[in-house]
Write an enzyme that holds these catalytic residues in place. Sequence first.
Site, PDB file in Angstrom:
ATOM      1  N   ASP A   7     -13.365  -8.847 -12.801  1.00 18.10           N
ATOM      2  CA  ASP A   7     -14.759  -8.463 -12.545  1.00 18.10           C
ATOM      3  C   ASP A   7     -15.071  -7.064 -13.059  1.00 18.10           C
ATOM      4  O   ASP A   7     -16.237  -6.676 -13.115  1.00 18.10           O
ATOM      5  CB  ASP A   7     -15.039  -8.529 -11.036  1.00 18.10           C
ATOM      6  CG  ASP A   7     -16.497  -8.318 -10.690  1.00 18.10           C
ATOM      7  OD1 ASP A   7     -17.347  -9.019 -11.281  1.00 18.10           O
ATOM      8  OD2 ASP A   7     -16.798  -7.440  -9.853  1.00 18.10           O
ATOM      9  N   ALA A  59     -10.623  -6.983  -9.031  1.00 25.51           N
ATOM     10  CA  ALA A  59     -11.990  -6.647  -8.636  1.00 25.51           C
ATOM     11  C   ALA A  59     -12.034  -5.208  -8.137  1.00 25.51           C
ATOM     12  O   ALA A  59     -12.846  -4.862  -7.293  1.00 25.51           O
ATOM     13  CB  ALA A  59     -12.477  -7.602  -7.550  1.00 25.51           C
ATOM     14  N   ASP A  91       0.853  -1.176   0.000  1.00 22.15           N
ATOM     15  CA  ASP A  91       0.000   0.000   0.000  1.00 22.15           C
ATOM     16  C   ASP A  91       0.896   1.235   0.000  1.00 22.15           C
ATOM     17  O   ASP A  91       2.020   1.198   0.530  1.00 22.15           O
ATOM     18  CB  ASP A  91      -0.917   0.001   1.223  1.00 22.15           C
ATOM     19  CG  ASP A  91      -2.109   0.939   1.064  1.00 22.15           C
ATOM     20  OD1 ASP A  91      -3.217   0.440   0.829  1.00 22.15           O
ATOM     21  OD2 ASP A  91      -1.918   2.170   1.160  1.00 22.15           O
ATOM     22  N   GLU A 135     -17.387  -1.177 -20.170  1.00 22.89           N
ATOM     23  CA  GLU A 135     -18.430  -2.129 -19.786  1.00 22.89           C
ATOM     24  C   GLU A 135     -19.733  -1.786 -20.490  1.00 22.89           C
ATOM     25  O   GLU A 135     -20.010  -0.613 -20.754  1.00 22.89           O
ATOM     26  CB  GLU A 135     -18.622  -2.106 -18.267  1.00 22.89           C
ATOM     27  CG  GLU A 135     -17.361  -2.525 -17.508  1.00 22.89           C
ATOM     28  CD  GLU A 135     -17.551  -2.546 -15.999  1.00 22.89           C
ATOM     29  OE1 GLU A 135     -18.653  -2.162 -15.540  1.00 22.89           O
ATOM     30  OE2 GLU A 135     -16.613  -2.940 -15.287  1.00 22.89           O
ATOM     31  N   HIS A 189     -18.969  -7.407 -13.354  1.00 22.93           N
ATOM     32  CA  HIS A 189     -18.946  -6.357 -12.330  1.00 22.93           C
ATOM     33  C   HIS A 189     -19.951  -6.668 -11.219  1.00 22.93           C
ATOM     34  O   HIS A 189     -20.777  -5.838 -10.841  1.00 22.93           O
ATOM     35  CB  HIS A 189     -19.247  -4.986 -12.948  1.00 22.93           C
ATOM     36  CG  HIS A 189     -18.686  -3.848 -12.147  1.00 22.93           C
ATOM     37  ND1 HIS A 189     -18.316  -2.654 -12.705  1.00 22.93           N
ATOM     38  CD2 HIS A 189     -18.444  -3.707 -10.811  1.00 22.93           C
ATOM     39  CE1 HIS A 189     -17.863  -1.837 -11.777  1.00 22.93           C
ATOM     40  NE2 HIS A 189     -17.931  -2.459 -10.613  1.00 22.93           N
ATOM     41  N   ILE A 190     -19.840  -7.869 -10.658  1.00 21.46           N
ATOM     42  CA  ILE A 190     -20.796  -8.329  -9.655  1.00 21.46           C
ATOM     43  C   ILE A 190     -20.163  -8.449  -8.276  1.00 21.46           C
ATOM     44  O   ILE A 190     -20.736  -9.072  -7.375  1.00 21.46           O
ATOM     45  CB  ILE A 190     -21.414  -9.682 -10.053  1.00 21.46           C
ATOM     46  CG1 ILE A 190     -20.312 -10.741 -10.255  1.00 21.46           C
ATOM     47  CG2 ILE A 190     -22.272  -9.538 -11.299  1.00 21.46           C
ATOM     48  CD1 ILE A 190     -20.847 -12.151 -10.423  1.00 21.46           C
ATOM     49  N   GLY A 249     -19.971  -6.516  -5.771  1.00 23.14           N
ATOM     50  CA  GLY A 249     -20.860  -6.071  -4.710  1.00 23.14           C
ATOM     51  C   GLY A 249     -22.303  -6.440  -4.939  1.00 23.14           C
ATOM     52  O   GLY A 249     -23.187  -5.941  -4.232  1.00 23.14           O
TER      53      GLY A 249
END
Length: 427
Positions: A267, A241, A184, A272, A295-296, A298
């Site tokens: 994802d 993702a 990070d 898109e 794109h699932i 969430g």
Amino acid sequence: MTQGTVFNKEEIKIVLFEGISQAAVEVFGQAGYTNVELLPKAVDRETLLAKLSGAHMIGIRSRTQLKQEILEHEAASRLMAVGCFCIGTNQVNLPVAATRGVPVFNAPHSNTRSVAELVIGHTIMMMRKVFPNSMAAHRKQWNKSAAGCYEVRGKTIGIIGYGHIGSQVSVLAEAMGMKVIYYDVLTKLPLGNATQVTSMQELLKTADVVSLHVPATPETKEMMGAEEIALMREGSYLINASRGNVVVVDALAEAIRSEKLLGAAVDVFPKEPASNTEAFESPLVGLESVILTPHIGGSTQEAQRNIGREVAGKLINYCTHGSTIGAVNFPGVNLTHSPNTIRLLHIHHNRPGVLQKINDVVGDHAINVLGQYLRTTEDIGFVVLDIDAAHGREKVSVIRDQLSEVPGTIRTRKLVSDEEGDHTILE
């Protein structure tokens, strides 16, 4: 926005697009906001403008585009807040919304668990070749073999971006016996036995599975290109993702074809489809060792309920109390109700002298100011004035009119509190 028009809670018009969870409607109703229209999907421009007309607050997901032309249209003249019932807010022109006095709220963390679980599912399916074996079985082929199939236990997962989602992936992966390393840009305390590494290059060279969990910024755009993928271990796996523009998909496709990587799970994509009826195109299509999901991350019932409750709550707090905590384009002011007060909200362009002029207006009237709050961003200033209703009720409309004339003013609002502290909304 029309000056002096009174709106009680049940008259505040709220329109929710794109099948937002019924939980949001329930939260609004419990707070007294009952004029809520729930639409099952995104709509075309003409319908969007028709629904916007007279709306005070709207809720959208990722497909409804609130660009400059929409926000500045006469149909949006009464709009005072937008809720993005998702993580991203790229579908809204945030600077234009701010200069129209419209805060935009989202739900940055409510689908955290759902995304993390999908990442773990992708990891297992890739390392066990579930997807290509399933496709073969659908073709009536029986490919029973242990070749190229591995347990996740004992493998190293490298997490790039150790935020809310990345850290949950860390916890779940460790519970399954994986070693966790992460990179990070900030120094972050690890959860469990995870270890922070000093560079992304070190992580790429070490991890068996690399999982991306970074925001969409200029720095993260195409951060995983051919050069970075070349640093990854031979026969490793990549999961994205996070955001579609983080990975150069042509480079990823080539790494899969050359078997540099044994698999990938994606994802999110640079481009898109705008709807479920539009064809999906990608260089990754047809590569059976790549898991493609639409794109699932969430897209679970639990996540959508959580998002519905969170964003509805933020919209209610702004409409009822003037609280802007959680707004992505607005100064953050955290406020609750103040019984027996009249609250004035003054939204203005952030320029020198505005606060002085506001105080000059207030100082010309014999009223009791109970509190004053100021927060600013680079472009927007937000002042909240609490006035004792017992002494200021007769003068507050005049004060508001004068505040509306202060140079740089974008919008003013007035909130009145009764003895129980429950506000009636006035415009």
